[in-house]
Design a protein around this motif. Structure first.
Motif, short mmCIF file in Angstrom:
data_model
loop_
_atom_site.label_atom_id
_atom_site.label_comp_id
_atom_site.label_asym_id
_atom_site.label_seq_id
_atom_site.Cartn_x
_atom_site.Cartn_y
_atom_site.Cartn_z
N VAL A 111 0.87 -1.18 0.00
CA VAL A 111 0.00 0.00 0.00
C VAL A 111 0.90 1.23 0.00
N VAL A 112 0.78 2.02 -1.04
CA VAL A 112 1.57 3.26 -1.13
C VAL A 112 0.57 4.42 -1.14
N SER A 113 0.87 5.49 -0.40
CA SER A 113 -0.06 6.64 -0.34
C SER A 113 -0.23 7.25 -1.73
N PRO A 114 -1.36 7.92 -1.96
CA PRO A 114 -1.61 8.52 -3.27
C PRO A 114 -0.46 9.47 -3.68
N PRO A 115 -0.11 9.48 -4.98
CA PRO A 115 0.98 10.33 -5.46
C PRO A 115 0.82 11.80 -5.05
N GLU A 116 -0.42 12.31 -5.08
CA GLU A 116 -0.62 13.73 -4.77
C GLU A 116 -0.23 14.03 -3.31
N ASP A 117 -0.56 13.12 -2.38
CA ASP A 117 -0.17 13.34 -0.98
C ASP A 117 1.35 13.34 -0.84
N ASP A 134 9.62 3.08 9.27
CA ASP A 134 9.52 3.27 10.72
C ASP A 134 8.52 4.38 11.04
N ILE A 135 8.54 5.46 10.25
CA ILE A 135 7.61 6.57 10.50
C ILE A 135 6.17 6.11 10.32
N ARG A 136 5.92 5.33 9.26
CA ARG A 136 4.54 4.84 9.04
C ARG A 136 4.09 3.96 10.20
N SER A 137 5.00 3.09 10.68
CA SER A 137 4.64 2.21 11.81
C SER A 137 4.35 3.02 13.06
N ARG A 138 5.16 4.05 13.27
CA ARG A 138 4.94 4.88 14.46
C ARG A 138 3.57 5.55 14.41
N VAL A 139 3.21 6.10 13.26
CA VAL A 139 1.92 6.78 13.14
C VAL A 139 0.80 5.77 13.42
N GLN A 140 0.95 4.59 12.83
CA GLN A 140 -0.09 3.58 13.01
C GLN A 140 -0.25 3.19 14.48
N ALA A 141 0.89 3.17 15.19
CA ALA A 141 0.85 2.77 16.60
C ALA A 141 0.59 3.96 17.52
N GLY A 142 0.40 5.15 16.94
CA GLY A 142 0.16 6.35 17.76
C GLY A 142 1.44 6.88 18.40
N GLY A 143 2.59 6.52 17.87
CA GLY A 143 3.87 6.97 18.43
C GLY A 143 4.30 8.32 17.88
N LYS A 175 4.46 16.59 9.34
CA LYS A 175 3.73 15.95 10.47
C LYS A 175 2.27 16.42 10.46
N SER A 176 2.08 17.74 10.29
CA SER A 176 0.71 18.27 10.26
C SER A 176 -0.06 17.70 9.08
N TYR A 177 0.60 17.59 7.92
CA TYR A 177 -0.08 17.07 6.72
C TYR A 177 -0.52 15.62 6.95
N ILE A 178 0.35 14.83 7.56
CA ILE A 178 0.02 13.41 7.83
C ILE A 178 -1.23 13.33 8.71
N GLU A 179 -1.28 14.19 9.73
CA GLU A 179 -2.43 14.19 10.65
C GLU A 179 -3.70 14.63 9.92
N LYS A 180 -3.56 15.72 9.15
CA LYS A 180 -4.73 16.31 8.48
C LYS A 180 -5.30 15.34 7.43
N ALA A 181 -4.40 14.67 6.68
CA ALA A 181 -4.86 13.77 5.61
C ALA A 181 -5.19 12.38 6.15
N GLY A 182 -4.88 12.14 7.41
CA GLY A 182 -5.17 10.83 8.02
C GLY A 182 -4.34 9.70 7.41
N LEU A 183 -3.10 10.00 7.03
CA LEU A 183 -2.25 8.97 6.42
C LEU A 183 -1.74 7.97 7.47
N TYR A 184 -1.49 6.74 7.01
CA TYR A 184 -0.83 5.67 7.79
C TYR A 184 -1.63 5.17 9.00
N ARG A 185 -2.94 5.43 9.02
CA ARG A 185 -3.73 4.98 10.17
C ARG A 185 -4.05 3.49 10.03
#
Ligand code: NAP
Length: 195
Positions: A50-56, A165-174, A185-195
Protein backbone atom coordinates in the motif's frame (compact mmCIF):
# COMPACT_ATOMS: atom_id res chain seq x y z
CA UNK A 1 32.06 23.27 -16.01
CA UNK A 2 28.43 22.86 -17.26
CA UNK A 3 25.37 23.02 -15.03
CA UNK A 4 25.27 20.20 -12.49
CA UNK A 5 21.84 19.27 -11.17
CA UNK A 6 20.81 16.68 -8.60
CA UNK A 7 17.71 14.58 -9.24
CA UNK A 8 16.44 13.06 -5.99
CA UNK A 9 14.22 10.06 -6.69
CA UNK A 10 12.08 8.40 -4.04
CA UNK A 11 8.64 7.25 -3.00
CA UNK A 12 8.80 9.77 -0.12
CA UNK A 13 6.02 8.05 1.84
CA UNK A 14 6.65 10.18 3.83
CA UNK A 15 9.66 12.41 3.13
CA UNK A 16 11.83 12.75 6.27
CA UNK A 17 14.95 14.50 7.54
CA UNK A 18 17.18 11.63 6.29
CA UNK A 19 16.14 12.47 2.71
CA UNK A 20 16.73 16.20 3.24
CA UNK A 21 20.19 15.64 4.73
CA UNK A 22 21.02 13.30 1.81
CA UNK A 23 20.09 15.98 -0.74
CA UNK A 24 22.07 18.64 1.12
CA UNK A 25 25.13 16.36 1.32
CA UNK A 26 24.93 15.58 -2.42
CA UNK A 27 24.65 19.29 -3.17
CA UNK A 28 27.86 19.93 -1.24
CA UNK A 29 29.92 16.87 -2.23
CA UNK A 30 29.09 17.01 -5.93
CA UNK A 31 29.03 20.81 -6.26
CA UNK A 32 25.46 20.83 -7.54
CA UNK A 33 23.56 23.95 -8.48
CA UNK A 34 20.31 22.59 -7.06
CA UNK A 35 18.38 19.41 -6.33
CA UNK A 36 15.11 18.50 -8.02
CA UNK A 37 13.04 16.08 -5.92
CA UNK A 38 11.04 13.63 -8.04
CA UNK A 39 8.39 11.71 -6.06
CA UNK A 40 7.53 8.45 -7.85
CA UNK A 41 4.16 8.06 -9.51
CA UNK A 42 3.29 4.38 -9.32
CA UNK A 43 6.34 2.38 -8.19
CA UNK A 44 5.81 -0.78 -10.27
CA UNK A 45 7.92 -2.91 -7.93
CA UNK A 46 5.59 -2.05 -5.02
CA UNK A 47 2.32 -3.19 -6.54
CA UNK A 48 1.80 -5.60 -3.65
CA UNK A 49 2.30 -2.82 -1.09
CA UNK A 50 0.00 0.00 0.00
CA UNK A 51 1.57 3.26 -1.13
CA UNK A 52 -0.06 6.64 -0.34
CA UNK A 53 -1.61 8.52 -3.27
CA UNK A 54 0.98 10.33 -5.46
CA UNK A 55 -0.62 13.73 -4.77
CA UNK A 56 -0.17 13.34 -0.98
CA UNK A 57 3.48 12.31 -1.41
CA UNK A 58 4.07 15.19 -3.85
CA UNK A 59 2.52 17.76 -1.45
CA UNK A 60 4.55 16.49 1.53
CA UNK A 61 7.71 16.83 -0.60
CA UNK A 62 6.78 20.42 -1.52
CA UNK A 63 6.13 21.27 2.14
CA UNK A 64 9.43 19.71 3.29
CA UNK A 65 11.58 21.47 0.68
CA UNK A 66 9.82 24.87 0.54
CA UNK A 67 12.28 26.73 2.75
CA UNK A 68 15.37 25.79 0.73
CA UNK A 69 15.88 27.92 -2.40
CA UNK A 70 18.14 25.26 -3.94
CA UNK A 71 15.52 22.50 -3.64
CA UNK A 72 12.55 22.14 -5.99
CA UNK A 73 10.00 19.41 -6.73
CA UNK A 74 8.92 17.92 -10.06
CA UNK A 75 5.51 16.47 -10.96
CA UNK A 76 7.00 14.53 -13.88
CA UNK A 77 6.41 11.05 -12.42
CA UNK A 78 3.25 11.95 -10.50
CA UNK A 79 1.59 13.14 -13.71
CA UNK A 80 2.84 10.31 -15.95
CA UNK A 81 0.45 7.40 -16.47
CA UNK A 82 1.64 3.84 -16.08
CA UNK A 83 4.49 2.42 -14.04
CA UNK A 84 7.44 4.62 -13.09
CA UNK A 85 10.75 3.94 -14.82
CA UNK A 86 13.75 6.10 -13.94
CA UNK A 87 15.19 5.82 -17.44
CA UNK A 88 12.13 7.62 -18.85
CA UNK A 89 12.32 10.35 -16.22
CA UNK A 90 16.01 11.00 -16.85
CA UNK A 91 15.47 11.00 -20.62
CA UNK A 92 12.80 13.73 -20.29
CA UNK A 93 14.78 15.81 -17.80
CA UNK A 94 17.92 15.59 -19.94
CA UNK A 95 15.96 16.90 -22.95
CA UNK A 96 14.31 19.63 -20.94
CA UNK A 97 17.26 20.90 -18.84
CA UNK A 98 20.65 21.59 -20.32
CA UNK A 99 22.63 20.03 -17.45
CA UNK A 100 24.71 17.13 -16.20
CA UNK A 101 22.38 15.06 -14.03
CA UNK A 102 23.26 13.36 -10.73
CA UNK A 103 20.56 10.88 -9.71
CA UNK A 104 20.45 10.41 -5.94
CA UNK A 105 18.52 7.69 -4.15
CA UNK A 106 18.83 4.74 -1.74
CA UNK A 107 21.63 2.28 -2.53
CA UNK A 108 19.28 -0.72 -2.77
CA UNK A 109 17.11 1.05 -5.32
CA UNK A 110 20.11 2.04 -7.44
CA UNK A 111 21.45 -1.50 -7.51
CA UNK A 112 18.04 -2.79 -8.55
CA UNK A 113 17.76 -0.24 -11.30
CA UNK A 114 21.21 -0.95 -12.69
CA UNK A 115 20.46 -4.63 -12.75
CA UNK A 116 16.97 -4.52 -14.25
CA UNK A 117 16.20 -1.67 -16.59
CA UNK A 118 18.22 -0.56 -19.64
CA UNK A 119 21.35 0.24 -17.62
CA UNK A 120 23.45 1.31 -20.61
CA UNK A 121 21.17 4.22 -21.34
CA UNK A 122 20.95 5.11 -17.63
CA UNK A 123 24.74 5.60 -17.52
CA UNK A 124 24.63 7.95 -20.48
CA UNK A 125 21.91 10.02 -18.85
CA UNK A 126 23.27 10.54 -15.33
CA UNK A 127 25.83 9.83 -12.66
CA UNK A 128 24.34 7.78 -9.77
CA UNK A 129 24.74 8.61 -6.08
CA UNK A 130 23.80 5.71 -3.81
CA UNK A 131 22.91 6.85 -0.28
CA UNK A 132 23.39 4.29 2.48
CA UNK A 133 22.38 3.97 6.11
CA UNK A 134 24.94 3.45 8.92
CA UNK A 135 25.62 -0.25 9.39
CA UNK A 136 24.92 -0.95 5.74
CA UNK A 137 27.76 -3.11 4.52
CA UNK A 138 29.28 -1.10 1.70
CA UNK A 139 31.63 -3.98 0.93
CA UNK A 140 28.51 -5.98 0.14
CA UNK A 141 27.31 -3.30 -2.23
CA UNK A 142 28.30 -5.02 -5.42
CA UNK A 143 28.24 -2.55 -8.23
CA UNK A 144 28.36 -4.47 -11.50
CA UNK A 145 31.83 -4.07 -13.08
CA UNK A 146 30.48 -2.13 -16.05
CA UNK A 147 28.87 0.42 -13.69
CA UNK A 148 31.79 1.22 -11.38
CA UNK A 149 32.50 4.70 -12.78
CA UNK A 150 28.82 5.57 -12.96
CA UNK A 151 28.04 5.08 -9.25
CA UNK A 152 29.28 6.88 -6.13
CA UNK A 153 28.36 5.72 -2.63
CA UNK A 154 27.53 8.31 0.04
CA UNK A 155 27.19 7.32 3.71
CA UNK A 156 24.47 9.33 5.47
CA UNK A 157 24.14 8.79 9.25
CA UNK A 158 20.76 10.62 9.26
CA UNK A 159 19.37 7.83 7.06
CA UNK A 160 18.87 5.84 10.26
CA UNK A 161 15.48 7.56 9.93
CA UNK A 162 13.23 5.52 7.62
CA UNK A 163 9.81 6.02 6.03
CA UNK A 164 8.80 2.49 7.06
CA UNK A 165 9.52 3.27 10.72
CA UNK A 166 7.61 6.57 10.50
CA UNK A 167 4.54 4.84 9.04
CA UNK A 168 4.64 2.21 11.81
CA UNK A 169 4.94 4.88 14.46
CA UNK A 170 1.92 6.78 13.14
CA UNK A 171 -0.09 3.58 13.01
CA UNK A 172 0.85 2.77 16.60
CA UNK A 173 0.16 6.35 17.76
CA UNK A 174 3.87 6.97 18.43
CA UNK A 175 5.79 10.25 18.05
CA UNK A 176 7.28 11.42 14.74
CA UNK A 177 8.23 14.97 15.75
CA UNK A 178 11.89 15.69 14.82
CA UNK A 179 11.89 12.80 12.32
CA UNK A 180 9.95 14.78 9.71
CA UNK A 181 9.53 18.55 9.23
CA UNK A 182 6.67 20.00 11.32
CA UNK A 183 4.62 20.77 8.19
CA UNK A 184 4.86 17.14 7.04
CA UNK A 185 3.73 15.95 10.47
CA UNK A 186 0.71 18.27 10.26
CA UNK A 187 -0.08 17.07 6.72
CA UNK A 188 0.02 13.41 7.83
CA UNK A 189 -2.43 14.19 10.65
CA UNK A 190 -4.73 16.31 8.48
CA UNK A 191 -4.86 13.77 5.61
CA UNK A 192 -5.17 10.83 8.02
CA UNK A 193 -2.25 8.97 6.42
CA UNK A 194 -0.83 5.67 7.79
CA UNK A 195 -3.73 4.98 10.17
P1 NAP B 1 12.77 1.85 -1.95
O1 NAP B 1 12.95 0.46 -2.42
O2 NAP B 1 11.49 2.21 -1.28
O3 NAP B 1 13.93 2.29 -1.02
C1 NAP B 1 15.12 1.59 -0.90
C2 NAP B 1 15.90 2.21 0.24
O4 NAP B 1 16.38 3.49 -0.17
C3 NAP B 1 15.06 2.45 1.48
O5 NAP B 1 15.87 2.22 2.58
C4 NAP B 1 14.66 3.92 1.34
O6 NAP B 1 14.43 4.52 2.59
C5 NAP B 1 15.89 4.51 0.70
N1 NAP B 1 15.61 5.70 -0.15
C6 NAP B 1 14.63 5.82 -1.08
N2 NAP B 1 14.72 7.03 -1.70
C7 NAP B 1 15.77 7.66 -1.11
C8 NAP B 1 16.38 8.92 -1.32
N3 NAP B 1 15.94 9.76 -2.26
N4 NAP B 1 17.44 9.25 -0.55
C9 NAP B 1 17.90 8.41 0.38
N5 NAP B 1 17.39 7.18 0.61
C10 NAP B 1 16.33 6.82 -0.12
O7 NAP B 1 13.03 2.81 -3.18
P2 NAP B 1 11.98 3.63 -3.96
O8 NAP B 1 11.63 4.83 -3.14
O9 NAP B 1 10.92 2.73 -4.47
O10 NAP B 1 12.81 4.06 -5.25
C11 NAP B 1 13.85 5.00 -5.17
C12 NAP B 1 14.06 5.59 -6.57
O11 NAP B 1 14.57 4.59 -7.46
C13 NAP B 1 12.79 6.11 -7.21
O12 NAP B 1 13.09 7.25 -7.93
C14 NAP B 1 12.36 4.96 -8.11
O13 NAP B 1 11.55 5.37 -9.20
C15 NAP B 1 13.72 4.48 -8.59
N6 NAP B 1 13.68 3.06 -9.04
C16 NAP B 1 13.60 2.84 -10.38
C17 NAP B 1 13.56 1.56 -10.88
C18 NAP B 1 13.47 1.36 -12.36
O14 NAP B 1 13.42 2.33 -13.09
N7 NAP B 1 13.45 0.14 -12.79
C19 NAP B 1 13.61 0.48 -9.99
C20 NAP B 1 13.69 0.74 -8.61
C21 NAP B 1 13.72 2.04 -8.15
P3 NAP B 1 13.05 5.30 2.87
O15 NAP B 1 11.97 4.25 2.76
O16 NAP B 1 13.22 5.86 4.23
O17 NAP B 1 12.92 6.31 1.78
Amino acid sequence: MGRRLGVMGGTFDPIHYGHLVTAEEALEQFELEGVLFVPTGRPWMKEHEVVSPPEDRYLMTVIATASNPLFSVSRIEVDRDGPTYTVETLRSLKNELDADLFFVTGADAILEMLQWKEPEELFELAHFIAATRPGYDIAGFEVPAHARDAVSVMNIPALAISSTDIRSRVQAGGPIRYLVPEGVKSYIEKAGLYR
